[in-house]
Every structure is written in C-alpha cells, then in structure tokens.
Design an enzyme around this catalytic site. Structure first.
Site, PDB file in Angstrom:
ATOM      1  N   ASP A  33      -4.232  -8.406 -21.494  1.00 33.95           N
ATOM      2  CA  ASP A  33      -4.060  -9.836 -21.780  1.00 33.95           C
ATOM      3  C   ASP A  33      -2.736 -10.094 -22.480  1.00 33.95           C
ATOM      4  O   ASP A  33      -1.987  -9.169 -22.797  1.00 33.95           O
ATOM      5  CB  ASP A  33      -5.256 -10.341 -22.615  1.00 33.95           C
ATOM      6  N   ASP A 102       6.431 -14.733 -12.429  1.00 29.12           N
ATOM      7  CA  ASP A 102       6.166 -14.553 -11.014  1.00 29.12           C
ATOM      8  C   ASP A 102       5.873 -15.922 -10.419  1.00 29.12           C
ATOM      9  O   ASP A 102       5.081 -16.692 -10.972  1.00 29.12           O
ATOM     10  CB  ASP A 102       4.945 -13.632 -10.829  1.00 29.12           C
ATOM     11  N   HIS A 335       3.979  -2.987  -8.692  1.00 27.20           N
ATOM     12  CA  HIS A 335       2.514  -2.999  -8.653  1.00 27.20           C
ATOM     13  C   HIS A 335       1.957  -2.846  -7.241  1.00 27.20           C
ATOM     14  O   HIS A 335       0.745  -2.787  -7.068  1.00 27.20           O
ATOM     15  CB  HIS A 335       2.007  -4.297  -9.287  1.00 27.20           C
TER      16      HIS A 335
END
Ligand code: TEU
Ligand code: CA
Length: 562
Positions: A33, A102, A335
């Site tokens: 988080d 992003d 990722h």
C-alpha cells in the site's frame, strides 16, 4: 562542447518502478500500500534514484491488478486514501524524488461509470466512448484474440452488440476517435498534474488508434488472429499524442514514457522525437522478445533462454538509430517480465550476484534513461510454480485454462515450465525486505507467495554487505550523476561478432568510456583493456582482473581521455 545533445533532467535520471501491490504492506492485509511506500522512501533515497514510476494506484476491481481502472481520480481502497497519496508525494518531493504515474487510457475497467452507461443502450450518450460492433454472421466482428486469451470481442446481451477488449473482458478499449473521450482523458491528466505529479508512464499508448476497417489478423496461436498490425501504431496515434502534448504535457515539466507494444525504430522516432512534440521516450519490446516464434510452445509462451548476440543486435540497433533523433529508455525488467538475473544472467548461488551486476553495468552504461524494477537492485530471482493455483496473473491463469484445459494443445508440465521461465508473476512476488516471516513484506498472509529464497536475498542483508548488488546499483547511479559521458556520450558498438562479450564505447568530446561484459560463466579472451595507463577503471564486479581476459560474468567500465 563539440557535440551538443539537448540537456534534460529526465535524461540524467534513473527511474525506479514500484508495483505497489507487492512492495510493502503497512497494515497486515497482505497487500502492499501507499503507506508502505512512504515508509520505505529513505531506502530509495539511499539507493540514489531520482524518480519513481508508480504502477497504477487508482480505484480498480483488480481484474488485472490496477490496469483496469474504474475511477481515475480516486485511490484503490486496498492501497489507502488520497490523503495517503498526498503524504507520499510530499515526502518523496522533500527527499528530492519525483513521482511518475501510470496512465492507463487505452482501456478502462468495465466497472468505470463511462462503461456502465455505455452498455445500457445503443443511444446512450456514453455509447461512443467504447468500440461497439454488430456481429458478423452471428459471431464476433473479426478473428482477433485478446492478450489474455479468448476472443478480443465480448457479446453484450443488453444490446446484442460486441465490444472490443484487447486485454481482459473487464478492460473494454476506449474509443479515441471520439473527441469527448480525448478531452475527458486530458482533463483527468491535467487534474493530476495540478496535484504536482512529475510525469506519466503511458500504458500501451501505441494501441489507442485502431485501423477503422478492423480486418482479420494473422494467426496468433492457432486459435485466434493477432490484432497487433491493426491496433499498434494505428493511423491517428501520433495526431492524438500531439494533441495531448499541446493540451497537457507541454504545460508542465514532466517525464513522459510511452509503453509502445509493437513499436519499430521508425515509429519510435516519431513518438520520442527530439523536437518534443509527443513523448520523451518509449519502451520498445524487441530485446525482451528476442526469441524466435519457432522456439515458443504457443503464443508468447516459451522456456528457451534468449541469446546475448540477438539481444545485442537489437539494443545496438536502437542505440545507433535513435542517436540525435529520439531518446532511448533502458530496461531489463518490469512487472510484466520475468526477473532479469534468471532470464539473462545466471541465478545459481555461484553466479547470481556477479551476473546481476554484469547485467546492470551492461544496461546502465548505454545511452538512454535506465529503469530499475523493484527487487532488481537486490538481484531478486524468478520463483517456481508447482501448479496453476500458485499463479495470480490473469494472463497466466487464462492461458492455462485455454491451452492446457480447454484446447489441450499444451501439456500441463510444459506450461508450468513456461511459467517458471517467463510468467509475469515472477516479478510480482513480494519485495524481500528482510529474513523474517514473509520477507518482512507483511505481517499477514501475502496475496502472492513470497519467493522461498528470501532468507538469503533481501534488502537488510544487501545493506549489510558492501559487495551486494544494491551497492553496485548505488554506484552505477552515482556515476551517472557525476560523469556526463554516461548520459550524453555517443554510442559505438565493439566486438560485434563476439558470441560471449557485449562491449561498446561511449564518446563525449575527448572522453571515452569503454564497457565490456562477459555474458557467460567461462573466462573469455578480451584485449580491450590492454593499454591500462590510458585511463582508470570506473566500476567492475571483480576486484582483481586477469590480463587479456574477462572472468565469468565480469563487467568492466573504463574511462579515458583521447
Ligand atoms: O502491458 C501491455 C503489454 O504490451 C505487455 O507487456 C503485456 O503485459 C504482455 O504482452 C502480456 O504478455 C500493459 C501493462 O504493463 C500490463 O501490466 C497490463 O496487463 C496491460 O498493459 C493491460 O493494461
Ligand atoms: Ca496493506
């Protein structure tokens, strides 16, 4: 200066990508988080990076871990609140670290308010926000397959029409032809810029303009057709980006990088043109796709290791051809990719650290802006999947269902071998902070299993070891900040026929940087450093060298004046 390249902070920066779900969990729910990120900012400061690229943190039902956004102006509940975001941004800025967001605007979530409206009726004011087509002979409008298996078209019972989704059926593609869509996106971007963010990484931005004829695509996997030729670098993509640049980007001091699936050199020269009318740079995919389709089991799936000479030919081409015309981004990992040390290096205990450092040297001394993916600075490795139940990624899970279970074209163990080699989940196992339970990532149950090697490979151990991969990255970053030839020097390939050594020069005025990297576990003859008096070594992963040779996975960087 004889040679003039326009200077810019984003050319001099090193970017660190955070995948928030897997970075650090502050409240024990097993999910990383924003508060977890804020807590670890001093770690990144210690590493020395300039910019964070934050994978999506917006509200999302998490079909694709946040790449399916249902509200662009809110924070995902799992990750915290807008106050948490503001605190993180302020804290980062206080430390001199910029934050790049992003931007996922090729598609939204099907739970986004626009899509909820759009699917209601053919005359809904939001209908044209998405791409709707009538059936062809009672079936899908064309043969396109989605990146995440199955057709790229989904029938919506309500109106009997199909909508396009290049990714999952919960990621309907936006219709950029509609100027209302563009202005909504530009408003939203402006809203974030006004908040003080420092740039955008633009998700599959090369796909926002589709061929209006929507023709069938060439065979993708024996089942569906590939949409790529008709969705990547489409007819209006540069027009859209120039409009975005005029209306938003040019009004702020930003770093912009386009994720450009299917981008060629010719296209990259437009997206990342030096005049600055579109983006600063793009991510190209050629070097991470350096496997011939004949070496794939099905679609993208393979367990073959890519070969250095193929990777070198690709990267050298990008270095040479963008020179003076556009700016490169440099990456091994993100990722969506397996771990670099496992894929390109050697993750055995003997060579993991050496080969991770070698890969880092090879990339960070090239011309362009380097990206580090979380954990890469620790030499984190791929993991192992003993069954599909170990997988979390929608791409892997759907591929397994389609190829192993439904069509039975790939045996289970072969598919799992492919997952071990290249599944995106390899990059998504939790960040390894220390040797305690769950690698110090969470006090709860992690949403995806921790890599079992966390007791040896973790940040705490790396920080306590002066020879760690971490400190090697720290030094590479510092060198980039101190030595202009690393940022601005012109690239010149060396030893282009060597099967084992990746070597090149960088030249700025009278300064010459010589870089040589042994990509193998054997010593290799190399005479590039014979004339040692002419300069000094900047960095190497070995303390002692063997004259005339590069030791296993040795990397050497040498600077001299001519
Ligand atoms: O990725 C798009 C992309 O082109 C890929 O790298 C894709 O994940 C790969 O081809 C699958 O094999 C972007 C994001 O980085 C990715 O995480 C998202 O899943 C995808 O877009 C959809 O938003
Ligand atoms: Ca949490």
């Amino acid at each position: 200066m004889a040679y003039q390249e326009k200077q810019a902070w984003w050319k001099e920066s090193v970017i660190y990508q955070i995948y928030p779900r897997s970075f650090a969990d502050s409240n024990g729910d097993g999910i990383g988080d924003l508060e977890g990120i804020t807590t670890h900012l001093p770690y990144l400061k210690e590493l020395g990076i300039d910019v964070i690229w934050l994978s999506p943190v917006y509200q999302s039902p998490n079909d694709d871990n946040g790449y399916d956004i249902s509200d662009y102006r809110n924070i995902m509940k799992d990750f915290g609140t807008m106050e948490d975001f503001d605190r993180m941004l302020n804290r980062a800025h206080e430390l001199g670290i910029r934050i790049v967001m992003d931007l996922v605007v090729n598609h939204t979530s099907d739970e986004h308010a626009w899509f909820v409206e759009s699917r209601k009726s053919k005359d809904n004011p939001y209908r044209d926000y998405y791409i709707w087509k009538e059936p062809r002979d009672g079936k899908e409008p064309n043969n396109w397959g989605s990146c995440f298996s199955g057709s790229a078209w989904e029938l919506d019972e309500q109106t009997g029409m199909y909508y396009l989704h290049c990714f999952s059926r919960k990621q309907p593609d936006l219709n950029w032809e509609n100027e209302k869509v563009r202005s909504e996106v530009f408003d939203m971007m402006t809203w974030w810029c006004e908040k003080g963010i420092d740039g955008f990484r633009m998700d599959v931005i090369s796909m926002i303009s589709k061929d209006p004829a929507f023709p069938d695509g060439p065979d993708m996997d024996g089942i569906y057709g590939a949409p790529d030729p008709y969705v990547c670098n489409g007819p209006r993509v540069h027009e859209y980006l120039q409009e975005m640049n005029r209306k938003v980007l040019s009004r702020y001091d930003l770093l912009t990088v386009g994720e450009a699936a299917g981008v060629t050199i010719e296209e990259a020269k437009k997206y990342a043109n030096a005049d600055g009318t579109e983006l600063n740079m793009v991510f190209q995919f050629e070097h991470v796709n350096a496997i011939h389709p004949s070496q794939c089991v099905v679609g993208k799936w393979t367990y073959q290791k890519p070969q250095m000479p193929d990777i070198r030919a690709i990267l050298n081409k990008w270095q040479l051809e963008l020179e003076g015309k556009a700016w490169n981004s440099l990456y091994w990992d993100n990722h969506d990719q397996p771990r670099a040390v496992s894929r390109f290096g050697d993750d055995s205990p003997e060579y993991r650290v050496l080969s991770a450092k070698m890969l880092a040297s090879c990339l960070h001394m090239m011309k362009g802006t380097p990206y580090i993916y979380q954990g890469e600075e620790l030499g984190m490795t791929n993991t192992h999947f003993s069954g599909v139940e170990d997988c979390r990624d929608i791409e892997a899970v759907n591929a397994y269902r389609q190829y192993v279970e439904d069509h039975k074209v790939v045996p289970k163990d072969i598919m799992l071998r492919c997952f071990d080699a290249i599944s995106r989940d390899n990059a998504r196992t939790p960040m390894q902070w220390n040797g305690s339970k769950n690698a110090g990532f969470t006090t709860g149950t992690p949403w995806i299993s921790v890599n079992p090697n966390y007791r040896e490979i973790n940040a705490e151990a790396a920080l306590a070891d002066p020879d760690s991969v971490f400190y090697y990255y720290q030094k590479l970053i510092r060198l980039r900040h101190e030595i202009p030839v690393i940022v601005y020097g012109v690239f010149e390939p060396l030893l282009e026929d060597s099967p084992s050594i990746y070597a090149y020069r960088r030249i700025l005025d009278n300064t010459v940087l010589t870089v040589a990297c042994n990509w193998t576990s054997c010593s290799q003859p190399c005479d590039l450093f014979e004339d040692q008096n002419a300069g000094r070594e900047l960095i190497s992963n070995y303390d002692k060298h063997e004259e005339g040779y590069l030791l296993p996975f040795e990397a050497r960087v040498f600077i001299s004046e001519r």
